[in-house]
Design an enzyme around this catalytic site. Structure first.
Site, PDB file in Angstrom:
ATOM      1  N   GLY A   1       6.201   8.482  -6.258  1.00 48.60           N
ATOM      2  CA  GLY A   1       5.913   7.322  -6.791  1.00 48.60           C
ATOM      3  C   GLY A   1       5.768   6.276  -5.793  1.00 48.60           C
ATOM      4  O   GLY A   1       6.374   6.314  -4.530  1.00 48.60           O
ATOM      5  N   HIS A   2       5.372   5.050  -6.239  1.00 48.35           N
ATOM      6  CA  HIS A   2       5.014   3.741  -5.388  1.00 48.35           C
ATOM      7  C   HIS A   2       6.551   3.442  -4.799  1.00 48.35           C
ATOM      8  O   HIS A   2       7.677   3.430  -5.627  1.00 48.35           O
ATOM      9  CB  HIS A   2       4.270   2.705  -6.028  1.00 48.35           C
TER      10      HIS A   2
END
Length: 359
Positions: A241-242
């Site tokens: 994820g980010h």
């Protein structure tokens, strides 16, 4: 090709037997021929030695003393046969980079920096202002977005997508179908339940010697970077994820998922289908068993299992107890029945005593 003596020296091994035999490759115990080297790292496979025809055997000194070695087979004795075999095989398979240049069927944007020593296949697409290092190989269907930077000796296999402004270091390998730099999963929800997309303005940065498997997704940061540090190895079908940070020499096995802003220190190992919650700190050397769900920070060196993940040995004891639950339920039901019977008998005796007293 190399002599057995040269290979032994390469891995700091102790040579026993004829070291002048030339070998051309490495193979397993059952398939290796006289011009090949093989290895034995597990005593359970020692029975295969009797039929082995290899010219040389990589083996640990203790294991060599326990096994019957075929006559005439040279030995390369090392403490870690699997590691030595890997290094030798990589050496024997190594070939010089042969640049093919830019295929006429590739599409190159404006102001790109492309050295002569590259191989860019048909169907590859480079956006504007892309900078490639030396000896880069881009296979068919690779897309590299605007302003991306790719270091030396990078291999992007077919249909890899690199979003704009991504940065890849040297000797990075990305396998087919993976996507680097896509939007993170971020939405703001209003009172009516509508989800409003958040902009992701950051980038993905991949440091040196990272390998990413097939069909992986690495989201770019909301702000700042999603960072994969040097030496990390990521299996197929992994979601990162980010703003995640993956530490040096970390191993992530297939189908694992890491939610946004979680930080992994160096040499973490995540088993298959592991899930990490967001905004966690996973300490150096942590090992997470397959299919575990981690919801809190982990101290360096922790070994955890389960969902939610707890200390591994405790999880094993809990798993054993879980398997006994049906028997425990039956025992509790039987005990309840016995208590109810005793209670009824006791009540009946009390009632009988009261009637006798009234008389």
């Amino acid at each position: 090709m190399a002599t057995i003596k040269e290979l032994a020296a390469m891995v700091d091994g102790i040579l026993a037997g004829d070291g002048d035999v030339m070998v051309t490759g490495l193979n397993d115990l059952e398939r290796a021929g006289p011009q090949e080297v093989t290895f034995l790292a597990d005593h359970k496979l020692a029975d295969k030695l009797a039929r082995c025809r290899a010219g040389a055997l990589i083996i640990s000194p203790p294991l060599a003393e326990q096994c019957t070695i075929p006559a005439g087979m040279a030995l390369i004795k090392v403490s870690n046969p699997y590691l030595a075999a890997t290094r030798i095989q990589n050496f024997l398979l190594a070939t010089p980079f042969a640049p093919t240049g830019v295929h006429p069927g590739a599409l190159i944007g404006e102001d790109c920096s492309i050295p002569e020593e590259v191989s860019i296949a048909a169907g590859a697409v480079l956006g504007h202002r892309v900078r490639l290092g030396r000896r880069v190989k881009l296979e068919a269907g690779v897309v590299v977005g605007d302003d991306s930077v790719i270091g030396d000796d990078v291999v992007l296999h077919a249909n890899v997508t690199v979003y704009p402004r991504s940065v890849l270091g040297n000797r990075v390998i990305v396998h087919s179908g993976s996507v680097l730099g896509s939007d993170g999963f971020g939405y703001a929800t209003d009172r009516q339940g509508n989800h409003h997309k958040r902009a992701h303005l950051g980038i993905v940065r991949i440091e040196d010697d990272v390998e990413i498997g097939a069909n992986c997704c690495v989201d770019r940061g909301t702000f700042g970077e999603t960072l994969i540090k040097s030496g990390a190895k990521i299996d197929n079908l992994v979601q990162i994820g980010h703003n995640v940070v993956v530490g040096e020499n970390t191993l992530i096995v297939a189908q694992a998922g890491i939610a946004g802003s979680t930080v992994l220190d160096r040499q973490v190992v995540l088993g298959g289908q592991v899930a990490l919650n967001g905004h966690l700190r996973i300490g150096a050397g942590v090992m997470v068993a397959a299919k575990s769900g981690v919801h809190n920070d982990q101290e360096p060196g922790a070994v955890v299992s389960g969902m939610p993940a707890i200390e591994h040995k405790k999880w094993l004891r809990a798993s054993i107890a879980f398997g006994k639950l049906p028997d425990l339920v039956r025992e509790v039901r039987e005990l309840r029945r016995q208590v109810a019977t005793l209670s009824a008998d006791n009540q009946a005796n009390n009632n009988s005593g009261k009637e006798s007293g009234d008389e």
